[in-house]
Design a protein around this motif. Structure first.
Motif, PDB file in Angstrom:
ATOM      1  N   LYS A 134       0.820  -1.203   0.000  1.00  0.00           N
ATOM      2  CA  LYS A 134       0.000   0.000   0.000  1.00  0.00           C
ATOM      3  C   LYS A 134       0.856   1.256   0.000  1.00  0.00           C
ATOM      4  N   GLU A 135       1.913   1.245   0.801  1.00  0.00           N
ATOM      5  CA  GLU A 135       2.775   2.425   0.884  1.00  0.00           C
ATOM      6  C   GLU A 135       3.487   2.685  -0.440  1.00  0.00           C
ATOM      7  N   SER A 136       4.025   1.628  -1.041  1.00  0.00           N
ATOM      8  CA  SER A 136       4.743   1.815  -2.301  1.00  0.00           C
ATOM      9  C   SER A 136       3.794   2.156  -3.439  1.00  0.00           C
ATOM     10  N   SER A 137       2.567   1.620  -3.399  1.00  0.00           N
ATOM     11  CA  SER A 137       1.604   1.876  -4.468  1.00  0.00           C
ATOM     12  C   SER A 137       1.005   3.272  -4.387  1.00  0.00           C
ATOM     13  N   SER A 138       1.067   3.874  -3.203  1.00  0.00           N
ATOM     14  CA  SER A 138       0.479   5.204  -3.050  1.00  0.00           C
ATOM     15  C   SER A 138       1.208   6.243  -3.884  1.00  0.00           C
ATOM     16  N   ASN A 139       2.454   5.934  -4.265  1.00  0.00           N
ATOM     17  CA  ASN A 139       3.230   6.867  -5.074  1.00  0.00           C
ATOM     18  C   ASN A 139       3.119   6.594  -6.570  1.00  0.00           C
ATOM     19  N   VAL A 140       2.306   5.594  -6.939  1.00  0.00           N
ATOM     20  CA  VAL A 140       2.153   5.225  -8.342  1.00  0.00           C
ATOM     21  C   VAL A 140       0.881   5.858  -8.892  1.00  0.00           C
ATOM     22  N   SER A 141       0.985   6.458 -10.042  1.00  0.00           N
ATOM     23  CA  SER A 141      -0.157   7.122 -10.671  1.00  0.00           C
ATOM     24  C   SER A 141      -1.235   6.113 -11.031  1.00  0.00           C
ATOM     25  N   ASP A 142      -2.490   6.601 -11.066  1.00  0.00           N
ATOM     26  CA  ASP A 142      -3.603   5.760 -11.496  1.00  0.00           C
ATOM     27  C   ASP A 142      -3.750   5.729 -13.009  1.00  0.00           C
ATOM     28  N   ALA A 143      -2.912   6.454 -13.719  1.00  0.00           N
ATOM     29  CA  ALA A 143      -3.010   6.522 -15.174  1.00  0.00           C
ATOM     30  C   ALA A 143      -2.669   5.170 -15.793  1.00  0.00           C
ATOM     31  N   ASP A 144      -3.201   4.932 -17.002  1.00  0.00           N
ATOM     32  CA  ASP A 144      -2.941   3.673 -17.701  1.00  0.00           C
ATOM     33  C   ASP A 144      -1.454   3.445 -17.905  1.00  0.00           C
ATOM     34  N   GLU A 145      -0.704   4.530 -18.061  1.00  0.00           N
ATOM     35  CA  GLU A 145       0.732   4.407 -18.324  1.00  0.00           C
ATOM     36  C   GLU A 145       1.476   3.752 -17.151  1.00  0.00           C
ATOM     37  N   ALA A 146       0.869   3.816 -15.955  1.00  0.00           N
ATOM     38  CA  ALA A 146       1.527   3.270 -14.767  1.00  0.00           C
ATOM     39  C   ALA A 146       1.125   1.828 -14.481  1.00  0.00           C
ATOM     40  N   LEU A 147       0.436   1.194 -15.426  1.00  0.00           N
ATOM     41  CA  LEU A 147      -0.053  -0.164 -15.220  1.00  0.00           C
ATOM     42  C   LEU A 147       1.069  -1.119 -14.845  1.00  0.00           C
ATOM     43  N   LEU A 148       2.190  -1.062 -15.559  1.00  0.00           N
ATOM     44  CA  LEU A 148       3.288  -1.989 -15.288  1.00  0.00           C
ATOM     45  C   LEU A 148       3.923  -1.717 -13.933  1.00  0.00           C
ATOM     46  N   ASP A 149       3.968  -0.458 -13.514  1.00  0.00           N
ATOM     47  CA  ASP A 149       4.488  -0.140 -12.182  1.00  0.00           C
ATOM     48  C   ASP A 149       3.598  -0.744 -11.107  1.00  0.00           C
ATOM     49  N   ARG A 150       2.288  -0.600 -11.280  1.00  0.00           N
ATOM     50  CA  ARG A 150       1.361  -1.161 -10.302  1.00  0.00           C
ATOM     51  C   ARG A 150       1.460  -2.684 -10.285  1.00  0.00           C
ATOM     52  N   GLU A 151       1.607  -3.281 -11.466  1.00  0.00           N
ATOM     53  CA  GLU A 151       1.728  -4.737 -11.533  1.00  0.00           C
ATOM     54  C   GLU A 151       3.003  -5.205 -10.845  1.00  0.00           C
ATOM     55  N   GLY A 152       4.063  -4.432 -10.985  1.00  0.00           N
ATOM     56  CA  GLY A 152       5.322  -4.777 -10.323  1.00  0.00           C
ATOM     57  C   GLY A 152       5.214  -4.734  -8.810  1.00  0.00           C
ATOM     58  N   LYS A 153       4.504  -3.723  -8.295  1.00  0.00           N
ATOM     59  CA  LYS A 153       4.298  -3.634  -6.850  1.00  0.00           C
ATOM     60  C   LYS A 153       3.468  -4.811  -6.349  1.00  0.00           C
ATOM     61  N   LEU A 154       2.446  -5.184  -7.113  1.00  0.00           N
ATOM     62  CA  LEU A 154       1.623  -6.330  -6.733  1.00  0.00           C
ATOM     63  C   LEU A 154       2.453  -7.606  -6.713  1.00  0.00           C
TER      64      LEU A 154
END
Length: 399
Positions: free
Chosen positions: A161-181
């Motif tokens: 949750k802490e690391s994901s809070s700094n990731v944008s909700d934009a489609d471009e950040a999909l891979l960043d969010r997937e990496g955090k997951l």
């Protein structure tokens, strides 16, 4: 004079029965539970895939939580073998005993535990943080592992949750969010890989993906099924896991040979995978789409530099597009400057023969293949993909 002995014996028997501890009991702190019903339910998932899922577990018993917080279950069926159960609490107004929350382990309303007839389990918990706060008095080895898994999951989820809070909700950040997951899931997968307790491992595998989606961690699921299937081939939960992890149900795994696929090329010809591989040292099979923002960014920032750097040394890219509009497809590759490598599409959108053959549902996806078509790596993106290609292409020739 009439003897009072029979009456004394009867009273002693009744008192012993009243004082005998119940199989599962404990205390629940209700001080912060005004929105919660003062009641607790004992549930039994019928299948491995039911663990942690709403509306599927069977309610075995329920108990009112007294004003002092005490509860106990007494009407439990006979269970000769250790069985995975779930304790659950419900908010006021909820009309179901088996509604389970999987949003946040700090506030989720259920706790898995293992019990068999003859065992005693005594718990303490706070009703508003039921899963996070629950403790057991002298837990069994399996329940110790389940509590250890719970604690590990809590820490990993907080970090996620802490690391994901700094990731944008934009489609471009999909891979960043997937990496955090994936970082979060890896903590649970490491637990499953290391524990010796079957039921704790099965719980960890379910918590890796409560939705039952293992597409991005298919190798983990397959390895777990192989390990536990060899140790407990007759266990019904293991048999279900083995079926779920059958290769016919999973995407192509690392180490496997890619099937001989046909690719309808942009040029109009149809090429077999073997024809594309011929003479190449490394092939990146990239599954993308013109409407996929992360795919487009990776085209420009990662794939194009790699292709320009290593194309003379035998690095090739075969990009398969999930397209239904040929004009949009061609415009996207031209705008990204990636029309120089190989492109294919059935122009059938996301319902196409390639996705079916590879058993894929999610993009961006990719497979790195050697000259024989063996999968060396998959779903690498960004710096991970760059590092892999750099290392492979600059290393000794692979035979």
């Amino acid at each position: 004079m009439r003897s009072v002995f029979p009456l004394v014996v009867l009273l002693a028997f009744l008192m012993d029965g009243c004082s005998k501890p119940h199989p599962i009991s404990g205390t629940i702190d209700l001080s912060h539970g005004s929105e919660w019903r003062p009641k607790i339910y004992l549930l039994q998932p019928g299948k491995w895939s039911d663990v942690g899922q709403s509306f599927v577990a069977r309610a075995l018993d329920s108990a009112v939580v007294g004003k002092d917080g005490y509860f106990s279950f007494s009407g439990l069926p006979h269970m000769e073998n250790p069985t995975l159960l779930e304790l659950a609490v419900q908010k006021r107004g909820v009309g179901f005993a088996n509604l389970l929350e999987n949003e946040d382990p700090r506030t989720d309303n259920y706790v898995p535990l293992v019990w068999k007839t003859g065992e005693r389990i005594t718990i303490k918990a706070s009703i508003d943080e039921f899963q996070a706060s629950l403790s057991m008095e002298s837990p069994s080895e399996t329940n110790k592992e389940i509590l250890r898994l719970r604690d590990l999951r809590l820490r990993a989820f907080d970090e996620y949750k802490e690391s994901s809070s700094n990731v944008s909700d934009a489609d471009e950040a999909l891979l960043d969010r997937e990496g955090k997951l994936l970082d979060y899931q890896t903590e649970l997968m490491d637990f499953a890989n290391s524990t010796e307790e079957l039921l704790a491992a099965l719980l960890a595998i379910r918590w890796v993906s409560p939705e039952g989606d293992y597409e991005r961690v298919a190798e983990f699921l397959f390895a777990q099924a192989q390990e536990w299937g060899a140790l407990y081939p007759d266990h019904p939960l293991v048999q279900e896991l083995v079926l779920k992890a059958d290769k016919a149900n999973l995407p192509i795994l690392m180490g496997d040979l890619m099937p001989s696929l046909e690719f309808p090329m942009r040029s109009g010809e149809t090429l077999l995978l073997g024809e594309v591989l011929k003479g190449e040292k490394l092939l990146l099979l990239d599954v993308w789409a013109s409407w996929c923002a992360p795919c487009r960014i990776e085209n420009r920032n990662v794939l194009l530099p790699l292709w320009e750097k290593y194309r003379p040394n035998g690095f090739q890219i075969l990009a398969y597009g999930l397209e239904s509009n040929e004009k949009a497809w061609v415009n996207a590759m031209e705008r990204d400057g990636v029309d120089r490598w190989l492109h294919a599409s059935h122009l059938l959108g996301d319902q196409n023969p390639l996705m079916d053959a590879l058993r894929l549902r999610t993009i961006p996806a990719n497979f790195l293949l050697d000259t024989e078509g063996r999968v060396l790596a998959k779903n690498l993106h960004g710096t991970q993909l760059i590092h892999f290609v750099d290392t492979y292409m600059t290393g000794p020739a692979k035979e």
